[in-house]
Motif scaffolding. Structure first.
Motif, PDB file in Angstrom:
ATOM      1  N   THR A  53     -33.015  31.967  19.428  1.00  0.00           N
ATOM      2  CA  THR A  53     -33.488  33.495  18.400  1.00  0.00           C
ATOM      3  C   THR A  53     -34.288  34.091  18.737  1.00  0.00           C
ATOM      4  OG1 THR A  53     -31.636  32.948  16.915  1.00  0.00           O
ATOM      5  CG2 THR A  53     -32.940  34.704  16.670  1.00  0.00           C
ATOM      6  N   ALA A 116     -25.390  35.199  23.057  1.00  0.00           N
ATOM      7  CA  ALA A 116     -25.980  35.659  22.885  1.00  0.00           C
ATOM      8  C   ALA A 116     -27.569  34.823  24.366  1.00  0.00           C
ATOM      9  CB  ALA A 116     -26.779  35.307  22.246  1.00  0.00           C
ATOM     10  N   GLN A 139     -26.626  41.367  22.942  1.00  0.00           N
ATOM     11  CA  GLN A 139     -27.514  40.530  22.513  1.00  0.00           C
ATOM     12  C   GLN A 139     -27.795  40.193  21.314  1.00  0.00           C
ATOM     13  OE1 GLN A 139     -31.362  39.957  24.954  1.00  0.00           O
ATOM     14  NE2 GLN A 139     -29.818  37.568  25.350  1.00  0.00           N
ATOM     15  N   LEU A 143     -27.219  37.494  18.241  1.00  0.00           N
ATOM     16  CA  LEU A 143     -27.865  36.938  17.818  1.00  0.00           C
ATOM     17  C   LEU A 143     -27.622  36.640  15.834  1.00  0.00           C
ATOM     18  CD1 LEU A 143     -31.143  37.163  19.991  1.00  0.00           C
ATOM     19  CD2 LEU A 143     -29.528  34.939  19.327  1.00  0.00           C
TER      20      LEU A 143
END
Length: 435
Positions: A53, A116, A139, A143
């Motif tokens: 992440t 992502a 993106q 996430l």
């Protein structure tokens, strides 16, 4: 230690006191605990999710000077590659948390990572700044399924007295992801440019996503909820009506304002005189994230010793000291300042986010989503305002923004303590740190 120490409910502050009781005295509790079945797999899986992440979310942050030069844009314009990603996450974290209430935490986290990392492999081919910003926004939106769902998963699957430690490990994964992404991109970009660098980060995230899905245990305590908008609105309204949750959301946003501003701008400062560092060394500066890994993973013990209010004060004070120290025209002192900022931020974030998970008695995914939304709004604001302040007032301008945010954390924590004392009928006296 009373709830007045943090403005928290009794449920929240009971955790440190109960930690002295072994988990074995609760054989009827089938949730995971340290040393128990599945706990290590779960911890490592969510650690890897945290790595992916933060590595993806901030993959362009250390590369902003190179992006500015390649695309011919200013620092403020380039900072939108960071702000768009964090803004997309902040905007979509609540809807994604609603999906996790219906379809399950593990399902949503897996799908979010898949999208992502796919976008991450497309980012290096962006032909212009607008295209790059658009991809980064997508993106970030993808996430959004990770942070709130992970916190809700832990709140449901881990025993309460182990929750702060478990969330601290997830946050530690965030710090490792942020560090490794920036260090990797710094050295790769120095040799092959920023496009290859973000592509390498995308490949690392793919590996983390695959391992996460293979390792994370299936949830055993998840109960599907409703996707009806009326239910979601009512749940959100209930959380926002809770004064403690509102304070925790504001604290998370303010801590992240400092962090986002500092790490968006630091690359520009270090490329200028008197430092004039090459891109590889600038990327290596982010090794100080390892300090955040330690401070986040030990947040549970910190709360046990100081209480949540004391832990928040310590985090804020450490962050403020780092900001002021970073003003020195000396690289060792700047590095020490970054160490203190990082340690204070990750400790404060771990304490506040774990308190949200314990405070919410229903709709935990939405409660965590609101925290994450505020947190990443703070990141977007810090990235943008910090860059603007740097453009107009140099590093001192960015530090000034950070100091104001830290003061906000202190004011909110003090006001929460005073409000709790008044509600409990306790005379309001001069506040002091717990012994």
């Amino acid at each position: 230690m009373t709830p007045a120490d943090t403005g928290a409910s009794t449920v929240v502050d009971a955790a440190p006191a109960a930690s002295a009781v072994p988990d074995s005295v609760e054989p009827s509790d089938s949730r995971m605990a340290p040393g128990g079945p599945g706990y290590r797999r779960m911890s490592f899986a969510l650690f890897l999710a945290g790595v992916a992440t933060f590595a993806l979310l901030y993959s362009t942050q250390a590369l902003l000077p190179l992006i500015s030069g390649d695309l011919g844009v200013t620092a403020s314009d380039a900072s939108w590659t960071v702000a768009a990603a964090t803004g997309g996450l902040a905007l979509f974290v609540l809807p994604m948390s609603a999906l996790s209430e219906r379809f399950g935490r593990r399902t949503v986290m897996t799908a979010s990572l898949a999208v992502a990392v796919t976008v991450g492999l497309l980012v290096p081919f962006a032909p212009s700044l607008p295209a790059l910003v658009a991809l980064r926004a997508v993106q970030g939106a993808a996430l959004a399924g990770l942070p709130a769902s992970a916190t809700a998963y832990l709140a449901e699957e881990v025993r309460p007295r182990a929750l702060v430690t478990a969330i601290g490990l997830f946050v530690a994964g965030n710090s490792v992801g942020g560090m490794s992404g920036r260090v990797i991109t710094g050295w790769v970009a120095q040799e092959w440019g920023w496009r290859v660098a973000v592509g390498v980060v995308g490949l690392v995230a793919v590996a983390c996503a695959v391992a996460f899905r293979l390792l994370l245990p299936a949830p055993r305590h998840f109960t599907p909820g409703s996707l009806r908008p009326r239910v979601l609105v009512r749940t959100v309204r209930d959380h926002l009506a809770n004064p403690l949750l509102r304070r925790l959301y504001a604290i998370g946003a303010l801590f992240m304002t400092v962090f986002g501003g500092v790490y968006t701008v630091i690359g520009y400062r270090l490329t200028e005189a008197p430092f004039s560092l090459p891109q590889g060394l600038i990327g290596s500066i982010f090794l100080v994230y390892l300090v955040g890994t330690v401070s986040a993973s030990t947040a549970g013990r910190l709360v046990g010793r100081l209480g949540r209010r004391g832990a928040l004060y310590l985090g804020a004070g450490t962050t403020a000291a780092g900001l002021l120290l970073s003003l020195a025209p000396s690289l060792p002192l700047v590095l020490l300042g970054l160490v203190l900022i990082t340690a204070g931020f990750f400790a404060g974030h771990a304490v506040a986010s774990s308190a949200v998970g314990k405070t919410a008695q229903h709709g935990r995914a939405q409660a965590s989503a609101l925290y994450q939304s505020a947190y990443y709004v703070g990141s977007s604001a810090g990235s943008t305002v910090g860059a603007v302040a740097f453009h107009s007032g140099g590093w001192a301008g960015t530090v000034g923004v950070g100091v104001l945010a830290v003061l906000g954390v202190v004011v909110i924590t003090v006001s929460g303590s005073l409000a709790a004392r008044r509600a409990a009928g306790t005379p309001v006296r001069a506040l002091s740190l717990p012994r």
